[in-house]
Motif scaffolding. Structure first.
Motif, short mmCIF file in Angstrom:
data_model
loop_
_atom_site.label_atom_id
_atom_site.label_comp_id
_atom_site.label_asym_id
_atom_site.label_seq_id
_atom_site.Cartn_x
_atom_site.Cartn_y
_atom_site.Cartn_z
N THR A 68 0.55 -1.17 -0.05
CA THR A 68 0.10 -0.06 0.27
C THR A 68 0.47 1.05 0.31
O THR A 68 1.82 1.05 0.43
CB THR A 68 -1.45 0.02 1.72
OG1 THR A 68 -1.86 -1.24 1.13
CG2 THR A 68 -1.65 1.73 0.75
N GLU A 70 0.81 6.01 -1.87
CA GLU A 70 0.29 6.77 -2.06
C GLU A 70 1.21 7.31 -3.33
O GLU A 70 2.81 7.34 -2.63
CB GLU A 70 0.55 7.99 -0.63
CG GLU A 70 -0.89 7.79 0.04
CD GLU A 70 -0.40 8.76 0.79
OE1 GLU A 70 -0.36 10.21 1.16
OE2 GLU A 70 -1.36 8.82 1.41
N ARG A 84 -4.03 6.55 -3.76
CA ARG A 84 -3.83 5.85 -2.53
C ARG A 84 -4.08 4.80 -3.12
O ARG A 84 -4.97 3.92 -3.01
CB ARG A 84 -4.37 5.92 -1.45
CG ARG A 84 -4.27 4.77 -0.42
CD ARG A 84 -4.97 5.05 0.95
NE ARG A 84 -5.03 3.51 2.36
CZ ARG A 84 -3.44 4.15 3.05
NH1 ARG A 84 -2.67 4.86 2.90
NH2 ARG A 84 -3.40 2.26 3.27
N SER A 86 -3.42 0.52 -3.48
CA SER A 86 -3.04 -1.17 -2.54
C SER A 86 -3.10 -1.85 -3.79
O SER A 86 -4.25 -2.35 -4.52
CB SER A 86 -4.36 -1.00 -1.69
OG SER A 86 -4.89 -0.22 -0.77
N SER A 88 -2.56 -6.93 -4.21
CA SER A 88 -2.23 -7.80 -3.91
C SER A 88 -2.04 -8.85 -4.50
O SER A 88 -2.64 -8.87 -6.04
CB SER A 88 -3.99 -8.16 -2.71
OG SER A 88 -3.72 -6.90 -2.08
#
Length: 198
Positions: A68, A70, A84, A86, A88
């Motif tokens: 994660t 910015e 932002r 994220s 996975s």
């Protein structure tokens, strides 16, 4: 929330495979332009590109499964956004290549509010530009006074842009004119007052 599936395959890492409408709007391009492009194509500065490529390498190697951060992003129309992000990793069994699920939240407004530290003063009834400039210098002098900060003395600097309303001006027009003058004041050095002579 912008969403995408990104390739983590060794042959083609970092390429957008699928995107949603929110991510297209955020990036300022259509789905056809975004699918097939690389994540790095939209990063706004070399530092963020280097960080993102380092994270991508860690994800490809399997050293991490989620990141994660910015990120400062460029839009195709020349605008800039902050997101932002994220990420996975999805690592399926068998011969299928791994991929990355990206979620991108637009945090541009929050970043601008926390970083700009700007405010406006509206002075109705000011008779002329000379009076407006005098008021600007008085505000600057008040802001520049030393004050106590814990066990030390401190002072605040400022750059002030002045604009006088013209016939037909809207509120945003007047604020934009003052904003332009403020940036001219910043370019000329700290502690300056500049008038927009439009």
């Amino acid at each position: 929330m912008g969403m995408a599936v990104v390739s983590l395959g060794a042959a083609d890492p970092g390429r957008f495979l699928r995107v949603n409408d929110a991510l297209c709007e955020f990036a300022g391009v259509g789905e056809g332009q975004l699918v097939g492009a690389r994540v790095g194509d939209f990063l706004g500065d070399p530092e963020h590109l280097e960080q993102a490529m380092g994270n991508l390498a860690e994800l490809i190697a399997g050293n991490v499964d989620a990141v994660t951060a910015e990120r400062h992003l460029f839009r195709a129309d020349g605008g800039e956004r902050w997101g932002r992000v994220s990420a996975s990793a999805v690592r399926p069994d068998g011969d299928r290549d791994p991929s990355l699920i990206l979620l991108v939240e637009d945090i541009t407004a929050r970043k601008e509010l926390t970083e700009r530290h700007e405010f406006a003063i509206l002075c109705p009834g000011v008779p002329d530009a000379a009076t407006a400039i005098r008021i600007g210098h008085e505000v600057l002098a008040a802001l520049s006074r030393e004050f106590d900060l814990s066990r030390t003395r401190a002072r605040v600097g400022a750059s002030i842009g002045v604009a006088v309303a013209a016939d037909g001006d809207t509120g945003p027009d007047l604020l934009h004119a003052a904003d332009q003058a403020m940036y001219a004041a910043k370019r000329s050095g700290k502690g300056a007052v500049r008038l927009n002579t439009r």
